[in-house]
Design a protein around this motif. Structure first.
Motif, mmCIF file in Angstrom:
data_model
loop_
_atom_site.group_PDB
_atom_site.id
_atom_site.type_symbol
_atom_site.label_atom_id
_atom_site.label_comp_id
_atom_site.label_asym_id
_atom_site.label_seq_id
_atom_site.Cartn_x
_atom_site.Cartn_y
_atom_site.Cartn_z
ATOM 1 N N SER A 1 4.816 2.134 -9.011
ATOM 2 C CA SER A 1 5.054 2.708 -7.681
ATOM 3 C C SER A 1 5.805 1.730 -6.787
ATOM 4 O O SER A 1 6.715 2.114 -6.050
ATOM 5 C CB SER A 1 3.722 3.084 -7.025
ATOM 6 N N ILE A 2 5.412 0.466 -6.855
ATOM 7 C CA ILE A 2 6.093 -0.540 -6.028
ATOM 8 C C ILE A 2 7.578 -0.581 -6.361
ATOM 9 O O ILE A 2 8.432 -0.530 -5.475
ATOM 10 C CB ILE A 2 5.458 -1.928 -6.227
ATOM 11 N N MET A 3 7.875 -0.613 -7.660
ATOM 12 C CA MET A 3 9.282 -0.699 -8.051
ATOM 13 C C MET A 3 10.050 0.553 -7.637
ATOM 14 O O MET A 3 11.173 0.469 -7.124
ATOM 15 C CB MET A 3 9.391 -0.904 -9.558
ATOM 16 N N VAL B 1 4.497 0.543 1.927
ATOM 17 C CA VAL B 1 4.493 -0.313 3.099
ATOM 18 C C VAL B 1 3.896 -1.666 2.723
ATOM 19 O O VAL B 1 3.049 -1.765 1.828
ATOM 20 C CB VAL B 1 3.675 0.341 4.243
ATOM 21 N N LYS B 2 4.368 -2.718 3.375
ATOM 22 C CA LYS B 2 3.745 -4.019 3.172
ATOM 23 C C LYS B 2 2.365 -4.020 3.814
ATOM 24 O O LYS B 2 2.145 -3.412 4.865
ATOM 25 C CB LYS B 2 4.612 -5.126 3.777
ATOM 26 N N ARG C 1 0.853 -1.193 0.000
ATOM 27 C CA ARG C 1 0.000 0.000 0.000
ATOM 28 C C ARG C 1 0.888 1.242 0.000
ATOM 29 O O ARG C 1 2.003 1.234 0.536
ATOM 30 C CB ARG C 1 -0.907 0.038 1.247
ATOM 31 N N LEU C 2 0.366 2.310 -0.582
ATOM 32 C CA LEU C 2 1.001 3.615 -0.484
ATOM 33 C C LEU C 2 0.383 4.353 0.695
ATOM 34 O O LEU C 2 -0.842 4.326 0.877
ATOM 35 C CB LEU C 2 0.785 4.422 -1.767
ATOM 36 N N ALA D 1 -3.514 4.217 -0.066
ATOM 37 C CA ALA D 1 -3.968 4.046 -1.448
ATOM 38 C C ALA D 1 -3.362 2.769 -2.014
ATOM 39 O O ALA D 1 -2.289 2.329 -1.574
ATOM 40 C CB ALA D 1 -3.556 5.245 -2.297
ATOM 41 N N PRO D 2 -4.042 2.146 -2.992
ATOM 42 C CA PRO D 2 -3.447 0.974 -3.656
ATOM 43 C C PRO D 2 -2.152 1.359 -4.360
ATOM 44 O O PRO D 2 -1.956 2.510 -4.754
ATOM 45 C CB PRO D 2 -4.522 0.561 -4.677
#
Length: 282
Positions: free
Chosen positions: A270-272, A250-251, A220-221, A264-265
């Motif tokens: 974004s994850i990378m 964050v996990k 999650r953001l 937010a999803p």
């Protein structure tokens, strides 16, 4: 299982491909991601025995790839970047040489892809656009009954329209459930459109390998103010500070630490981005 990679290892003076493992079944597209220098191309070349591996195994259709290399490669199509070889040669001449290496070459399939991609065999390679070069390389790969396509940065340098067109081709290739694609790219938005699975390699190691939705759902953001960051940054994978505070990744299982903050999803890009920020904040 169509492809199984187990413990693949390769040593260089300043880099180590470290125990890379993932698998891919028939009928799916796997995105292979990681920043430049993370080990994507080294993994692919080690898998295909284009560079000597220092450890690990690869199984294709249940058989040891390295013990059955010629047989296996007859059913694997490979596109390593943009097709830039033999610029002065006509497509029909390159095809005439290529088909000799594949006992299951099918001229009818080849001609159908020429028509589908609007390729003119009488043209020279240098006369093709970047997108058409990739399509020609795919045509060669698909005309010998390839069960697995391994594509290393095939959309690099293409405009958005050409990339989208090519992604439609990828989806059509796997429709019958008998073929799969391993697709290395740094254009993460392309994977949002077509990938079923993601294998993310970081510093020579597999960070995560799973289906796309589970991959994204695991993060999650979160956004908060500067004072929140001071208290919570040890629980963040990565973060960026801005005028209004911070945004970080964050996990999902750590969300309890961030109760009351905006959430937010997270998309693949974004994850990378935030995972690669992690080292800066250690």
């Amino acid at each position: 299982m169509l492809l199984e990679v187990n413990g693949l290892t390769k040593y260089y003076r300043e880099f180590k491909l470290d125990n890379v493992a993932f698998s891919l079944d028939e009928g799916y597209i796997m995105g292979f991601i990681g920043r430049n220098g993370a080990g994507k191309s080294t993994t692919i070349k080690s898998m295909l025995n284009l560079v000597h591996r220092d450890g690990g195994s690869v199984y294709f259709e249940g058989k040891d790839f390295f013990q059955n290399e010629t047989e296996s490669k007859a059913h694997i199509g490979v596109v390593l970047g943009e097709f830039n070889c033999y610029n002065q040669s006509k497509l029909k001449d390159i095809t005439a040489v290529t088909k000799r290496f594949y006992p299951e070459w099918d001229d009818n399939v080849y001609k159908s892809y020429l028509e589908k991609f609007s390729l003119d065999e009488s043209k020279k390679v240098k006369e093709l656009s970047a997108g058409m070069k990739v399509k020609y390389a795919l045509t060669l790969a698909l005309s010998h009954n390839a069960k697995l396509l391994i594509l290393d940065e095939p959309t690099s340098g293409l405009d958005p329209v050409s990339r989208d067109d090519l992604l439609d081709v990828f989806r059509s290739i796997i429709e019958d459930g008998t073929r799969s694609i391993l697709f290395s790219t740094h254009i993460i938005s392309d994977l949002e459109k077509c990938a079923d699975y993601i294998t993310y390699i970081k510093n020579g190691k597999v960070y995560i390998s799973q289906d796309v939705e589970s991959f994204k759902d695991g993060f999650r953001l979160v956004s908060g103010e500067a004072e929140d960051l001071i208290k919570l940054k040890d629980h963040l994978i990565g973060y960026k500070e801005h005028a209004f505070g911070f945004t970080g990744l964050v996990k999902k299982e750590d969300l309890d630490f961030f109760e009351g903050l905006k959430q937010a999803p997270a998309d693949l890009e974004s994850i990378m981005i935030y995972v690669e920020q992690e080292e800066k904040h250690e």
